[in-house]
Design a protein around this motif. Structure first.
Motif, short mmCIF file in Angstrom:
data_model
loop_
_atom_site.label_atom_id
_atom_site.label_comp_id
_atom_site.label_asym_id
_atom_site.label_seq_id
_atom_site.Cartn_x
_atom_site.Cartn_y
_atom_site.Cartn_z
N THR A 120 1.05 17.55 12.09
CA THR A 120 -0.09 16.68 12.33
C THR A 120 0.07 15.35 11.59
N THR A 121 -0.74 14.40 11.97
CA THR A 121 -0.75 13.09 11.33
C THR A 121 -2.14 12.83 10.78
N PHE A 122 -2.19 12.36 9.54
CA PHE A 122 -3.46 11.97 8.92
C PHE A 122 -3.49 10.45 8.82
N TYR A 123 -4.60 9.87 9.21
CA TYR A 123 -4.79 8.42 9.12
C TYR A 123 -5.84 8.13 8.06
N PHE A 124 -5.48 7.25 7.14
CA PHE A 124 -6.40 6.81 6.08
C PHE A 124 -6.70 5.34 6.32
N ASP A 125 -7.96 5.05 6.61
CA ASP A 125 -8.35 3.69 6.95
C ASP A 125 -9.55 3.28 6.09
N SER A 126 -9.63 2.01 5.76
CA SER A 126 -10.76 1.43 5.03
C SER A 126 -10.82 1.87 3.57
N PHE A 127 -9.71 2.22 2.98
CA PHE A 127 -9.64 2.54 1.56
C PHE A 127 -9.03 1.35 0.83
N THR A 128 -9.53 1.06 -0.35
CA THR A 128 -8.85 0.09 -1.22
C THR A 128 -8.17 0.82 -2.37
N GLY A 129 -8.57 2.06 -2.58
CA GLY A 129 -7.99 2.86 -3.65
C GLY A 129 -8.37 4.31 -3.47
N PHE A 130 -7.76 5.16 -4.29
CA PHE A 130 -8.03 6.59 -4.22
C PHE A 130 -8.30 7.11 -5.63
N THR A 131 -9.23 8.04 -5.73
CA THR A 131 -9.51 8.68 -7.01
C THR A 131 -8.42 9.70 -7.30
N LEU A 148 1.64 10.89 7.15
CA LEU A 148 0.50 10.16 6.61
C LEU A 148 0.62 8.69 6.99
N CYS A 149 -0.48 8.13 7.44
CA CYS A 149 -0.51 6.72 7.82
C CYS A 149 -1.68 6.05 7.10
N PHE A 150 -1.38 4.98 6.36
CA PHE A 150 -2.40 4.28 5.58
C PHE A 150 -2.58 2.87 6.13
N ALA A 151 -3.82 2.50 6.40
CA ALA A 151 -4.15 1.13 6.81
C ALA A 151 -4.83 0.46 5.63
N LEU A 152 -4.10 -0.46 4.98
CA LEU A 152 -4.61 -1.14 3.79
C LEU A 152 -4.61 -2.65 4.03
N THR A 153 -5.65 -3.31 3.58
CA THR A 153 -5.73 -4.76 3.70
C THR A 153 -4.92 -5.39 2.58
N PHE A 154 -3.85 -6.09 2.96
CA PHE A 154 -2.94 -6.64 1.96
C PHE A 154 -2.14 -7.78 2.59
N ASP A 155 -1.91 -8.82 1.82
CA ASP A 155 -1.10 -9.95 2.25
C ASP A 155 -0.01 -10.18 1.21
N GLU A 156 1.22 -9.78 1.54
CA GLU A 156 2.34 -9.91 0.59
C GLU A 156 2.63 -11.36 0.23
N LYS A 157 2.32 -12.28 1.14
CA LYS A 157 2.65 -13.68 0.93
C LYS A 157 1.55 -14.45 0.18
N SER A 158 0.42 -13.81 -0.02
CA SER A 158 -0.70 -14.48 -0.66
C SER A 158 -0.43 -14.75 -2.14
N ASN A 159 -0.86 -15.91 -2.61
CA ASN A 159 -0.75 -16.24 -4.03
C ASN A 159 -1.98 -15.79 -4.80
N ASP A 160 -2.97 -15.29 -4.09
CA ASP A 160 -4.20 -14.84 -4.72
C ASP A 160 -4.04 -13.39 -5.18
N ASN A 161 -3.47 -13.21 -6.36
CA ASN A 161 -3.19 -11.86 -6.86
C ASN A 161 -4.46 -11.07 -7.14
N GLU A 162 -5.52 -11.75 -7.50
CA GLU A 162 -6.75 -11.06 -7.87
C GLU A 162 -7.39 -10.35 -6.68
N VAL A 163 -7.40 -10.99 -5.54
CA VAL A 163 -8.05 -10.42 -4.35
C VAL A 163 -7.36 -9.13 -3.91
#
Length: 176
Positions: A120-131, A148-163
């Motif tokens: 089976t495949t598990f999809y993890f969406d709308s997480f920014t972190g895990f406990t 396992l498939c994770f959908a995470l909001t991330f921009d490798e090219k961004s200079n905004d490290n804090e976001v």
């Protein structure tokens, strides 16, 4: 998977349990003995205990750390009382009730018994972190060799490290 035979305790039930703990052990809780009667205190305390459970922080750690503190009597007492309350709360819950964090713990303990997950495949969406508890479930799924498939909001090219720093930490946790 099993393990959910105990009745579920909601927030109101947790507040009632905490009130019983305060009533029973008021003499051991001088810091919080009057605070627990104030509006919102039990809700905040319940939330704190849930966060501790999610992060797999046990009351013994809090109690041990409180014993190590020598210079800050206020911090020492607060840490002791939270550890004491947390320990009494876990004793109250044990074998009697189950909450959301217990459900995740049971899932982590028993998921490998569920052999039907193979392929089976598990999809993890709308997480920014895990406990810590959620990561233990993910670790078990990895061991079971499910996809396992994770959908995470991330921009490798961004200079905004804090976001993107929470997501970057999550990616690093998942790669480890």
């Amino acid at each position: 998977v099993g393990g959910l035979k105990r009745p579920y305790i909601d927030e109101i039930g947790k507040h009632m349990a905490l009130r019983l703990i305060f009533d029973k052990h008021e003499d051991k809780l001088p810091m919080y003995k009057s605070a627990y009667k104030k509006e919102g205190f039990l809700s905040e305390l319940s939330h704190t205990l849930s966060e501790l459970k999610k992060m797999a922080v046990m009351p013994e750690l809090l109690l041990d750390k409180s014993n190590e503190i020598e210079k800050d009597a206020l911090l020492k007492q607060k840490l002791f009382e939270i550890g004491f309350i947390y320990n009494e709360f876990l004793k109250y819950m044990q074998g009697q009730y189950i909450d959301n964090e217990d459900r995740i713990s049971i899932l982590a303990e028993k998921i490998d018994e569920y052999t039907e997950l193979s392929g089976t495949t598990f999809y993890f969406d709308s997480f920014t972190g895990f406990t810590a508890l959620e990561l233990s479930v993910i670790e078990k799924l990895v061991i079971m060799n499910v996809e396992l498939c994770f959908a995470l909001t991330f921009d490798e090219k961004s200079n905004d490290n804090e976001v993107f720093s929470p997501t970057r930490m999550t990616i690093n946790q998942l790669r480890a």
